[in-house]
Design a protein around this motif. Structure first.
Motif, mmCIF file in Angstrom:
data_model
loop_
_atom_site.group_PDB
_atom_site.id
_atom_site.type_symbol
_atom_site.label_atom_id
_atom_site.label_comp_id
_atom_site.label_asym_id
_atom_site.label_seq_id
_atom_site.Cartn_x
_atom_site.Cartn_y
_atom_site.Cartn_z
ATOM 1 N N ALA A 1 -11.632 6.457 -10.804
ATOM 2 C CA ALA A 1 -10.303 5.897 -10.591
ATOM 3 C C ALA A 1 -9.800 5.184 -11.843
ATOM 4 O O ALA A 1 -8.685 5.419 -12.310
ATOM 5 N N ILE A 2 -10.630 4.321 -12.415
ATOM 6 C CA ILE A 2 -10.159 3.514 -13.542
ATOM 7 C C ILE A 2 -9.985 4.356 -14.805
ATOM 8 O O ILE A 2 -9.048 4.147 -15.586
ATOM 9 N N GLU A 3 -10.845 5.366 -15.005
ATOM 10 C CA GLU A 3 -10.731 6.177 -16.215
ATOM 11 C C GLU A 3 -9.572 7.163 -16.139
ATOM 12 O O GLU A 3 -8.953 7.486 -17.162
ATOM 13 N N LEU A 4 -9.251 7.648 -14.941
ATOM 14 C CA LEU A 4 -8.134 8.574 -14.797
ATOM 15 C C LEU A 4 -6.783 7.868 -14.788
ATOM 16 O O LEU A 4 -5.788 8.416 -15.275
ATOM 17 N N LEU A 5 -6.731 6.675 -14.253
ATOM 18 C CA LEU A 5 -5.449 6.000 -14.063
ATOM 19 C C LEU A 5 -5.052 5.106 -15.230
ATOM 20 O O LEU A 5 -3.859 4.876 -15.450
ATOM 21 N N THR A 6 -6.013 4.587 -15.972
ATOM 22 C CA THR A 6 -5.682 3.643 -17.046
ATOM 23 C C THR A 6 -4.848 4.259 -18.166
ATOM 24 O O THR A 6 -3.896 3.629 -18.647
ATOM 25 N N PRO A 7 -5.151 5.502 -18.648
ATOM 26 C CA PRO A 7 -4.323 6.050 -19.736
ATOM 27 C C PRO A 7 -2.842 6.142 -19.369
ATOM 28 O O PRO A 7 -1.971 5.789 -20.173
ATOM 29 N N GLY A 8 -2.529 6.627 -18.166
ATOM 30 C CA GLY A 8 -1.139 6.731 -17.755
ATOM 31 C C GLY A 8 -0.469 5.379 -17.632
ATOM 32 O O GLY A 8 0.703 5.214 -17.991
ATOM 33 N N LEU B 1 -10.356 14.363 -7.764
ATOM 34 C CA LEU B 1 -9.479 15.312 -7.073
ATOM 35 C C LEU B 1 -8.543 14.595 -6.110
ATOM 36 O O LEU B 1 -7.357 14.926 -6.013
ATOM 37 N N ILE B 2 -9.066 13.596 -5.400
ATOM 38 C CA ILE B 2 -8.240 12.866 -4.441
ATOM 39 C C ILE B 2 -7.179 12.035 -5.165
ATOM 40 O O ILE B 2 -6.004 12.010 -4.766
ATOM 41 N N VAL B 3 -7.594 11.366 -6.236
ATOM 42 C CA VAL B 3 -6.644 10.565 -7.010
ATOM 43 C C VAL B 3 -5.509 11.425 -7.540
ATOM 44 O O VAL B 3 -4.347 11.005 -7.597
ATOM 45 N N GLY B 4 -5.827 12.671 -7.908
ATOM 46 C CA GLY B 4 -4.816 13.561 -8.457
ATOM 47 C C GLY B 4 -3.712 13.925 -7.485
ATOM 48 O O GLY B 4 -2.608 14.283 -7.912
#
Length: 447
Positions: free
Chosen positions: A258-265, A393-396
């Protein structure tokens, strides 16, 4: 114990190995996606490259996990270094999708091989000197801190080198022309990482002595892989504490995804541009690794204050979950106050996970014997990666806003709740009658 270094020397070598392994990977964090883009790769292709890495790691995690239990720790660690050397060389110099995908797959294979041999070597060495009840937490904490420091340093260096090379247009043009376009400024951190991997291979083969192991042919090793996979998958079925550790690894994977996928955006939205957002993300990633290193350093002290390793894991995971929930609560706001709270939440996540790791692994090593130690670490890594992939996948597909952050926070909160109730005597009880029985490698193969 002939040939084994003393515990203090073993600790220093364990720290050195962690630095040499993770520094090259840290060097790739900032420039890798930008390098793919500059090579002309579309986002769909880049996603495919990362999928190749993740799937290769997951597929090889258990089959390779028991190799160091059979072949030896240093041989497998050196093999991981060689795979990473080949991977970073391909990624730094190649410009075709096939070779870039192969490079990411090799990087995944190296990651699978690396999940266990160095830590298993350190635990074996300390227990050879001081017995099964040896103090492990302090050395594991230092190794984890060294990993975080190497990643933080690599992230900063990997972001700074291309920027410095790009300051002079003549220098960047000369680099391209001198190498016929093979080496770009963004390639330099990866090639530097490949050079460090050469040092890792030499160091692993020369500085990690271990007792001779029974000779095993390639056919015998391959024949034992299905049993190793089956035994690894069923490892938690015979021990409640090991089962909690594996479930906790899954919760940690969910939080990290969650934190690695969402932080860049979120960083790009804050700065208003993807380029400046990437710089901010590199700084945040570095700060996160520093917080993880601090947490690892404090892990032994936290265990003493909390009254044991299990309670320390509970406090650590609760801290990390609180950080993720704070990130979720501030996701819809852009004021200065919410940004400060979000930054604090980001630091709490890594601080908590850093403090949980050494205490959790200390408990694991006291449950699993040396003959199955690397396999157990691979099972733990596999649990983390599989749940991280599912969470990704769910976060996406979730709408932007607080919900994706809260998903990771809820998973980590559930992992913390696993440690609310203790299950009988702790693994640190000095009485032999109260010590938990270790799961041996032969028992893993019989499962």
């Amino acid at each position: 114990m002939t040939g084994w270094p003393d515990s203090r020397t073993a600790g220093r070598r364990y720290v050195t190995v962690n630095v040499l392994f993770w520094l090259p990977l840290g060097l790739t964090i900032a420039p890798l996606i930008l390098l793919f883009t500059e090579r002309g790769m579309a986002m769909a292709a880049i996603a495919g490259f990362f999928a190749a890495h993740s799937l290769t790691t997951a597929a090889l995690e258990l089959p390779t996990g028991g190799l160091s239990d059979v072949l030896g720790r240093r041989v497998v660690l050196a093999a991981a270094g060689l795979l990473n050397l080949a991977a970073l060389t391909l990624l730094g110099l190649s410009g075709t999708p096939l070779l870039l995908g192969l490079g990411m797959a090799l990087l995944g294979a190296g990651r699978a091989l690396s999940s266990g041999p160095a830590e298993a070597w350190y635990v074996d060495t300390v227990q050879a000197h001081h017995g099964p009840g040896a103090e492990l937490r302090r050395g594991l904490a230092r190794g984890s801190s060294a990993t975080s420091a190497a990643l933080a340093t690599g992230t900063l260096l990997g972001g700074a080198l291309p920027w410095v090379l790009g300051l002079g247009p003549d220098l960047g043009a000369w680099l391209r022309e001198a190498t016929s376009g093979l080496v770009l400024p963004l390639s330099v951190p990866l090639l530097l990482g490949a050079a460090v991997d050469i040092v890792l291979v030499v160091y692993a083969l020369t500085a990690l002595p271990e007792p001779p192991r029974p000779t095993a042919t390639l056919r015998e090793v391959l024949r034992g892989i299905p049993a190793t996979v089956s035994g690894g998958l069923r490892l938690g079925g015979r021990d409640a504490l090991v089962r909690r550790i594996l479930l906790t690894a899954g919760a940690t994977g969910s939080a990290l995804a969650a934190i690695e996928l969402l932080t860049p955006g979120r960083a790009a939205a804050l700065t208003g541009a993807s380029e400046s957002g990437a710089v901010l993300f590199a700084a945040l990633a570095c700060a996160g690794f520093v917080c993880a290193g601090v947490g690892s350093h404090l892990a032994p002290r936290l265990a003493r204050l909390a009254g044991g390793g299990e309670r320390a894991v509970l406090v650590s995971l609760g801290t990390g979950a609180g950080g993720l929930l704070l990130l979720g609560a501030t996701a819809a706001f852009t004021g200065v106050g919410s940004l400060v709270l979000a930054a604090g939440g980001y630091g709490l996540v890594y601080l908590g996970l850093g403090a949980a790791g050494p205490n959790k692994n200390d408990l694991l090593h006291r449950r699993v014997a040396s003959s199955g130690r690397a396999t157990a670490l691979s099972v733990q890594s596999l649990a983390l990666q599989l749940v991280a992939a599912l969470t990704g996948l769910i976060v996406g597909i979730l709408p932007p806003g607080p919900l994706p952050w809260l998903l990771g926070g809820a998973a980590l909160s559930a992992g913390a709740l696993l440690w609310v109730h203790r299950s009988g005597p702790t693994a640190r009880t000095p009485l032999a009658a109260a010590q938990p029985r270790a799961v041996s490698g032969s028992e893993l193969r019989e499962l």
